[in-house]
Design a protein around this motif. Structure first.
Motif, mmCIF file in Angstrom:
data_model
loop_
_atom_site.group_PDB
_atom_site.id
_atom_site.type_symbol
_atom_site.label_atom_id
_atom_site.label_comp_id
_atom_site.label_asym_id
_atom_site.label_seq_id
_atom_site.Cartn_x
_atom_site.Cartn_y
_atom_site.Cartn_z
ATOM 1 N N TYR A 103 -9.288 -0.837 -5.957
ATOM 2 C CA TYR A 103 -9.370 0.604 -5.738
ATOM 3 C C TYR A 103 -8.607 0.931 -4.466
ATOM 4 O O TYR A 103 -8.519 0.103 -3.558
ATOM 5 C CB TYR A 103 -10.823 1.050 -5.562
ATOM 6 C CG TYR A 103 -11.713 0.647 -6.705
ATOM 7 C CD1 TYR A 103 -11.793 1.433 -7.847
ATOM 8 C CD2 TYR A 103 -12.450 -0.542 -6.655
ATOM 9 C CE1 TYR A 103 -12.608 1.058 -8.901
ATOM 10 C CE2 TYR A 103 -13.258 -0.915 -7.704
ATOM 11 C CZ TYR A 103 -13.342 -0.112 -8.817
ATOM 12 O OH TYR A 103 -14.139 -0.491 -9.859
ATOM 13 N N GLY A 104 -8.087 2.139 -4.381
ATOM 14 C CA GLY A 104 -7.385 2.520 -3.161
ATOM 15 C C GLY A 104 -7.110 4.005 -3.102
ATOM 16 O O GLY A 104 -7.130 4.702 -4.122
ATOM 17 N N VAL A 105 -6.869 4.471 -1.906
ATOM 18 C CA VAL A 105 -6.508 5.863 -1.647
ATOM 19 C C VAL A 105 -5.373 5.838 -0.638
ATOM 20 O O VAL A 105 -5.404 5.068 0.322
ATOM 21 C CB VAL A 105 -7.697 6.660 -1.059
ATOM 22 C CG1 VAL A 105 -7.274 8.057 -0.665
ATOM 23 C CG2 VAL A 105 -8.840 6.706 -2.034
ATOM 24 N N ALA A 106 -4.373 6.667 -0.855
ATOM 25 C CA ALA A 106 -3.266 6.756 0.100
ATOM 26 C C ALA A 106 -3.098 8.204 0.532
ATOM 27 O O ALA A 106 -3.114 9.120 -0.296
ATOM 28 C CB ALA A 106 -1.978 6.242 -0.535
ATOM 29 N N LEU A 107 -2.980 8.407 1.809
ATOM 30 C CA LEU A 107 -2.734 9.737 2.367
ATOM 31 C C LEU A 107 -1.446 9.677 3.169
ATOM 32 O O LEU A 107 -1.232 8.750 3.934
ATOM 33 C CB LEU A 107 -3.880 10.158 3.288
ATOM 34 C CG LEU A 107 -5.273 10.199 2.662
ATOM 35 C CD1 LEU A 107 -6.324 10.474 3.733
ATOM 36 C CD2 LEU A 107 -5.338 11.249 1.579
ATOM 37 N N ASP A 108 -0.603 10.681 3.006
ATOM 38 C CA ASP A 108 0.652 10.732 3.748
ATOM 39 C C ASP A 108 0.725 12.080 4.449
ATOM 40 O O ASP A 108 0.904 13.110 3.810
ATOM 41 C CB ASP A 108 1.835 10.548 2.805
ATOM 42 C CG ASP A 108 3.159 10.536 3.551
ATOM 43 O OD1 ASP A 108 3.149 10.425 4.796
ATOM 44 O OD2 ASP A 108 4.202 10.635 2.884
#
Length: 117
Positions: A103-108
């Protein structure tokens, strides 16, 4: 910085005491952990206070290396965002090879500091 020059010596001493305590313990008073930030043009003059501030910042960068979490990559010499991508890629590869859920979340935050009023 001009405001600091105008403070009476007892207040400057009290501020120095607080900052020395922070440096010794690594704990900031809650009232000093939140601030409003506004963009201010940099003065490129050879002001002695500016020179001192640049040197002090270099000291602070070295000091933070004594206690900062290894996972913190931003604003650290020798640590790049590419390091984060490599670590995440390796974790993904391990999970896929081991058949583990991933699982993962990426914010830019694109130019987030350029957008602060």
């Amino acid at each position: 910085m001009a405001e600091l020059r105008e403070l009476p010596l007892p207040l400057l001493n009290a501020l120095a005491d607080v900052l020395n305590l922070v440096e010794a313990t690594g704990d900031w008073p809650a009232s000093m952990t939140t601030a409003l930030v506004s963009m201010v043009p940099k003065d490129e003059s050879q002001d002695p206070l500016h020179t001192w501030a640049c040197r002090r910042l270099a000291d602070i960068v070295l000091w933070q290396e004594e206690w900062i979490e290894e996972g913190q990559k931003g604003f650290r010499p020798g640590h790049r965002i590419e390091d984060v991508f490599m670590e995440i890629g390796l974790e993904m590869e391990d999970a896929l090879l081991d058949g583990e859920p991933l699982y993962g979340v990426a914010l830019d935050f694109r130019k987030c500091f350029d957008m602060v009023p």
